[in-house]
Design a protein around this motif. Structure first.
Motif, PDB file in Angstrom:
ATOM      1  N   TYR A   1       0.838  -1.207   0.000  1.00  0.00           N
ATOM      2  CA  TYR A   1       0.000   0.000   0.000  1.00  0.00           C
ATOM      3  C   TYR A   1       0.871   1.254   0.000  1.00  0.00           C
ATOM      4  CZ  TYR A   1      -4.462  -2.365   1.067  1.00  0.00           C
ATOM      5  OH  TYR A   1      -5.600  -3.131   1.015  1.00  0.00           O
ATOM      6  N   THR A   2       1.867   1.257   0.901  1.00  0.00           N
ATOM      7  CA  THR A   2       2.745   2.425   1.015  1.00  0.00           C
ATOM      8  C   THR A   2       3.495   2.674  -0.282  1.00  0.00           C
ATOM      9  OG1 THR A   2       3.017   1.987   3.374  1.00  0.00           O
ATOM     10  CG2 THR A   2       4.627   3.440   2.340  1.00  0.00           C
ATOM     11  N   GLN A   3       4.023   1.593  -0.866  1.00  0.00           N
ATOM     12  CA  GLN A   3       4.773   1.745  -2.108  1.00  0.00           C
ATOM     13  C   GLN A   3       3.894   2.287  -3.222  1.00  0.00           C
ATOM     14  OE1 GLN A   3       6.088  -1.882  -3.966  1.00  0.00           O
ATOM     15  NE2 GLN A   3       6.354  -0.815  -5.913  1.00  0.00           N
ATOM     16  N   ARG A   4       2.692   1.720  -3.365  1.00  0.00           N
ATOM     17  CA  ARG A   4       1.837   2.111  -4.477  1.00  0.00           C
ATOM     18  C   ARG A   4       1.417   3.579  -4.362  1.00  0.00           C
ATOM     19  NH1 ARG A   4       1.485   1.262  -9.650  1.00  0.00           N
ATOM     20  NH2 ARG A   4      -0.625   1.050 -10.477  1.00  0.00           N
ATOM     21  N   ARG A   5       1.079   4.004  -3.142  1.00  0.00           N
ATOM     22  CA  ARG A   5       0.704   5.404  -2.986  1.00  0.00           C
ATOM     23  C   ARG A   5       1.903   6.311  -3.254  1.00  0.00           C
ATOM     24  NH1 ARG A   5      -0.404  10.093  -0.420  1.00  0.00           N
ATOM     25  NH2 ARG A   5      -2.608  10.714  -0.543  1.00  0.00           N
ATOM     26  N   SER A   6       3.072   5.885  -2.830  1.00  0.00           N
ATOM     27  CA  SER A   6       4.256   6.711  -3.066  1.00  0.00           C
ATOM     28  C   SER A   6       4.562   6.840  -4.553  1.00  0.00           C
ATOM     29  CB  SER A   6       5.460   6.134  -2.321  1.00  0.00           C
ATOM     30  OG  SER A   6       5.908   4.932  -2.903  1.00  0.00           O
ATOM     31  N   GLU A   7       4.235   5.826  -5.350  1.00  0.00           N
ATOM     32  CA  GLU A   7       4.421   5.934  -6.794  1.00  0.00           C
ATOM     33  C   GLU A   7       3.551   7.055  -7.364  1.00  0.00           C
ATOM     34  OE1 GLU A   7       3.452   2.037  -8.119  1.00  0.00           O
ATOM     35  OE2 GLU A   7       5.432   1.211  -7.691  1.00  0.00           O
ATOM     36  N   HIS A   8       2.300   7.137  -6.888  1.00  0.00           N
ATOM     37  CA  HIS A   8       1.426   8.221  -7.334  1.00  0.00           C
ATOM     38  C   HIS A   8       1.942   9.579  -6.850  1.00  0.00           C
ATOM     39  CE1 HIS A   8      -1.601   5.669  -9.149  1.00  0.00           C
ATOM     40  NE2 HIS A   8      -1.686   4.951  -8.051  1.00  0.00           N
ATOM     41  N   GLU A   9       2.444   9.625  -5.623  1.00  0.00           N
ATOM     42  CA  GLU A   9       3.018  10.872  -5.105  1.00  0.00           C
ATOM     43  C   GLU A   9       4.219  11.301  -5.941  1.00  0.00           C
ATOM     44  OE1 GLU A   9       1.959  10.158  -0.375  1.00  0.00           O
ATOM     45  OE2 GLU A   9       3.973   9.711  -1.154  1.00  0.00           O
ATOM     46  N   ASP A  10       5.063  10.331  -6.318  1.00  0.00           N
ATOM     47  CA  ASP A  10       6.232  10.643  -7.149  1.00  0.00           C
ATOM     48  C   ASP A  10       5.801  11.234  -8.491  1.00  0.00           C
ATOM     49  OD1 ASP A  10       7.823   9.615  -5.158  1.00  0.00           O
ATOM     50  OD2 ASP A  10       8.147   7.688  -6.153  1.00  0.00           O
ATOM     51  N   ARG A  11       4.811  10.617  -9.105  1.00  0.00           N
ATOM     52  CA  ARG A  11       4.336  11.098 -10.412  1.00  0.00           C
ATOM     53  C   ARG A  11       3.800  12.521 -10.293  1.00  0.00           C
ATOM     54  NH1 ARG A  11      -0.631   8.298 -13.790  1.00  0.00           N
ATOM     55  NH2 ARG A  11      -0.507   9.613 -15.651  1.00  0.00           N
ATOM     56  N   LEU A  12       3.059  12.780  -9.221  1.00  0.00           N
ATOM     57  CA  LEU A  12       2.508  14.111  -9.005  1.00  0.00           C
ATOM     58  C   LEU A  12       3.615  15.133  -8.780  1.00  0.00           C
ATOM     59  CD1 LEU A  12       0.068  15.965  -8.537  1.00  0.00           C
ATOM     60  CD2 LEU A  12       0.002  15.159  -6.167  1.00  0.00           C
ATOM     61  N   GLU A  13       4.612  14.788  -7.957  1.00  0.00           N
ATOM     62  CA  GLU A  13       5.689  15.724  -7.676  1.00  0.00           C
ATOM     63  C   GLU A  13       6.535  15.988  -8.913  1.00  0.00           C
ATOM     64  OE1 GLU A  13       8.168  18.374  -5.759  1.00  0.00           O
ATOM     65  OE2 GLU A  13       6.152  17.658  -5.277  1.00  0.00           O
ATOM     66  N   ARG A  14       6.757  14.980  -9.742  1.00  0.00           N
ATOM     67  CA  ARG A  14       7.516  15.210 -10.974  1.00  0.00           C
ATOM     68  C   ARG A  14       6.782  16.198 -11.882  1.00  0.00           C
ATOM     69  NH1 ARG A  14       8.600   9.512 -10.730  1.00  0.00           N
ATOM     70  NH2 ARG A  14      10.790   9.149 -10.272  1.00  0.00           N
ATOM     71  N   ALA A  15       5.470  16.047 -11.989  1.00  0.00           N
ATOM     72  CA  ALA A  15       4.688  16.964 -12.816  1.00  0.00           C
ATOM     73  C   ALA A  15       4.797  18.389 -12.281  1.00  0.00           C
ATOM     74  CB  ALA A  15       3.229  16.513 -12.865  1.00  0.00           C
ATOM     75  N   ARG A  16       4.738  18.536 -10.973  1.00  0.00           N
ATOM     76  CA  ARG A  16       4.868  19.876 -10.375  1.00  0.00           C
ATOM     77  C   ARG A  16       6.263  20.453 -10.596  1.00  0.00           C
ATOM     78  NH1 ARG A  16       1.674  18.161  -4.846  1.00  0.00           N
ATOM     79  NH2 ARG A  16      -0.420  18.850  -5.483  1.00  0.00           N
ATOM     80  N   GLN A  17       7.286  19.611 -10.465  1.00  0.00           N
ATOM     81  CA  GLN A  17       8.651  20.087 -10.675  1.00  0.00           C
ATOM     82  C   GLN A  17       8.864  20.557 -12.107  1.00  0.00           C
ATOM     83  OE1 GLN A  17      11.786  17.511  -9.340  1.00  0.00           O
ATOM     84  NE2 GLN A  17      10.918  17.235  -7.304  1.00  0.00           N
ATOM     85  N   ARG A  18       8.306  19.845 -13.067  1.00  0.00           N
ATOM     86  CA  ARG A  18       8.466  20.255 -14.466  1.00  0.00           C
ATOM     87  C   ARG A  18       7.833  21.625 -14.701  1.00  0.00           C
ATOM     88  NH1 ARG A  18       8.382  14.562 -15.729  1.00  0.00           N
ATOM     89  NH2 ARG A  18       6.130  14.404 -15.630  1.00  0.00           N
ATOM     90  N   ILE A  19       6.672  21.845 -14.105  1.00  0.00           N
ATOM     91  CA  ILE A  19       6.001  23.134 -14.267  1.00  0.00           C
ATOM     92  C   ILE A  19       6.823  24.242 -13.608  1.00  0.00           C
ATOM     93  CG2 ILE A  19       3.944  24.456 -13.564  1.00  0.00           C
ATOM     94  CD1 ILE A  19       2.299  21.928 -14.004  1.00  0.00           C
ATOM     95  N   ARG A  20       7.370  23.972 -12.426  1.00  0.00           N
ATOM     96  CA  ARG A  20       8.183  24.986 -11.740  1.00  0.00           C
ATOM     97  C   ARG A  20       9.445  25.303 -12.542  1.00  0.00           C
ATOM     98  NH1 ARG A  20       7.448  21.469  -7.065  1.00  0.00           N
ATOM     99  NH2 ARG A  20       5.621  22.170  -5.872  1.00  0.00           N
ATOM    100  N   ARG A  21      10.098  24.271 -13.123  1.00  0.00           N
ATOM    101  CA  ARG A  21      11.304  24.515 -13.903  1.00  0.00           C
ATOM    102  C   ARG A  21      11.031  25.329 -15.146  1.00  0.00           C
ATOM    103  NH1 ARG A  21      12.731  19.103 -12.303  1.00  0.00           N
ATOM    104  NH2 ARG A  21      12.009  18.262 -14.281  1.00  0.00           N
ATOM    105  N   ALA A  22       9.801  25.289 -15.615  1.00  0.00           N
ATOM    106  CA  ALA A  22       9.420  26.099 -16.778  1.00  0.00           C
ATOM    107  C   ALA A  22       9.056  27.531 -16.374  1.00  0.00           C
ATOM    108  CB  ALA A  22       8.235  25.463 -17.490  1.00  0.00           C
ATOM    109  N   GLY A  23       9.177  27.851 -15.073  1.00  0.00           N
ATOM    110  CA  GLY A  23       8.871  29.197 -14.612  1.00  0.00           C
ATOM    111  C   GLY A  23       7.393  29.471 -14.415  1.00  0.00           C
ATOM    112  N   LEU A  24       6.587  28.405 -14.312  1.00  0.00           N
ATOM    113  CA  LEU A  24       5.142  28.538 -14.152  1.00  0.00           C
ATOM    114  C   LEU A  24       4.731  28.125 -12.750  1.00  0.00           C
ATOM    115  CD1 LEU A  24       4.215  26.825 -17.544  1.00  0.00           C
ATOM    116  CD2 LEU A  24       4.256  29.301 -17.105  1.00  0.00           C
ATOM    117  N   SER A  25       3.533  28.445 -12.384  1.00  0.00           N
ATOM    118  CA  SER A  25       3.008  28.062 -11.075  1.00  0.00           C
ATOM    119  C   SER A  25       2.131  26.839 -11.214  1.00  0.00           C
ATOM    120  CB  SER A  25       2.199  29.215 -10.470  1.00  0.00           C
ATOM    121  OG  SER A  25       1.542  28.797  -9.289  1.00  0.00           O
ATOM    122  N   PRO A  26       2.359  25.797 -10.381  1.00  0.00           N
ATOM    123  CA  PRO A  26       1.502  24.628 -10.444  1.00  0.00           C
ATOM    124  C   PRO A  26       0.071  24.943 -10.037  1.00  0.00           C
ATOM    125  CG  PRO A  26       3.525  24.134  -9.238  1.00  0.00           C
ATOM    126  CD  PRO A  26       3.469  25.612  -9.423  1.00  0.00           C
TER     127      PRO A  26
END
Length: 252
Positions: free
Chosen positions: A227-252
Motif C-alpha cells: 500500500y505504502t509503495q503504491r501510494r508513493s508511486e502516485h506521489e512521485d508522479r505528481l511531484e515530478r509533474a509539479r517540478q516540471r512546471i516549476r522549472r518552466a517558470g510557471l506556477s503549479p
C-alpha cells in the motif's frame, strides 16, 4: 578517487578536521531520523568514519566504495556526506546534510554529480537510492534527477521487519535526465492526470494494489508495505509533474 565539482558543490576527500562538524550534523534529529545508527553518534565514531573514508581514497578495494565530504564551492567547511558504493548490478548512493545546509539545492547537486560519475566513469548500469517513505526531501531530490521506483516489489525491509525503504533506480539509459513534456498544456495535462490517479488510488486502494501477499503475519506486512509503495508511486508522479512546471517558470 578524486574530488568532483560542478561549481556549486565539491565532493571532496574527508579531512581529520571535518570530524567536529560532521558529528554536529549527524546528531541533528532531522538528519538522524532517516539514517539512524548508520550515522556517527560520538567523536570517536566520526573520526573512525573519516579515517575509513581516507583509507579507501588511498587504497581503493576491488569493489568501488567512494565516500566524500560535500562542501560548498569555494568554502572549506563540511556541508554534508555522500557515499557511492557497488551493490548488486549497479551502485547505491546515499547523502545527508546538517540543518544549515538543507533546502538549498546542495543535495540535488551532490547526488547529480555522483550519478554522472557512476554512469560516465564507473560505467554503472544502474544507480539506486533506498529512501524511507517519510523522507520527503530525499525523495524530491531523486525524483528531479530522473530516478523511478523499482518495479513490482519496489521496497526493502529491515531484517526484523520493523521498517521499510523505497527503492529508487536510475538506469544508465535515463542519464542525463530529460523532461518528457515541453508545452504548458502538456505539463498541465500530466499534472491533472497525476492528481486524478492519486485520488482514484485513495478512493479504492485495493483496486490499485498489484501485489497479492501470502497469508500470515509476513503476508500482512508485505501487503501493508505494498500500500505504502503504491501510494508513493502516485506521489512521485505528481511531484515530478509539479517540478516540471516549476522549472518552466510557471506556477503549479
Amino acid at each position: 578517487m578524486r574530488p568532483l565539482t560542478d561549481g556549486l558543490v565539491v565532493l571532496d576527500e574527508p579531512r581529520d578536521d571535518d570530524a567536529p562538524a560532521m558529528l554536529r550534523a549527524a546528531r541533528d534529529p532531522m538528519t538522524r531520523r532517516p539514517f539512524g545508527a548508520s550515522l556517527p553518534s560520538t567523536a570517536d565514531e566520526a573520526k573512525h568514519a573519516i579515517a575509513t573514508a581516507r583509507g579507501l581514497w588511498a587504497k581503493p578495494g576491488e569493489l568501488f566504495d567512494g565516500r566524500w565530504v560535500v562542501r560548498r564551492a569555494g568554502s572549506p567547511g563540511f556541508a554534508g556526506w555522500l557515499r557511492l558504493h557497488s551493490e548488486g548490478a549497479g551502485v547505491r548512493v546515499m547523502a545527508w546534510f546538517g540543518p544549515e545546509n538543507r533546502g538549498q539545492g546542495l543535495g540535488t547537486a551532490a547526488v547529480r554529480l555522483a550519478c554522472g560519475f557512476a554512469v560516465d566513469e564507473l560505467g554503472a548500469a544502474l544507480v539506486e537510492a533506498h529512501i524511507t517513505p517519510d523522507n520527503g526531501p530525499s525523495r524530491s531530490i531523486v525524483r528531479g534527477i530522473g530516478f523511478a521506483q523499482r518495479p513490482a516489489a519496489g521496497f526493502t525491509t529491515s531484517k526484523d521487519g520493523s521498517g521499510m525503504a523505497l527503492v529508487y533506480q536510475l538506469p544508465r539509459g535515463a542519464w542525463p535526465p530529460k523532461d518528457d513534456a515541453t508545452t504548458e498544456s502538456g505539463m498541465r495535462g500530466e499534472l491533472r492526470e497525476a492528481l486524478r490517479a492519486l485520488d482514484e488510488h485513495d478512493a479504492n486502494p485495493d483496486g490499485d494494489l498489484p501485489i497479492v501477499a501470502p497469508p500470515g503475519p509476513r503476508g500482512a506486512l508485505i501487503r501493508q508495505y505494498s500500500y505504502t509503495q503504491r501510494r508513493s508511486e502516485h506521489e512521485d508522479r505528481l511531484e515530478r509533474a509539479r517540478q516540471r512546471i516549476r522549472r518552466a517558470g510557471l506556477s503549479p
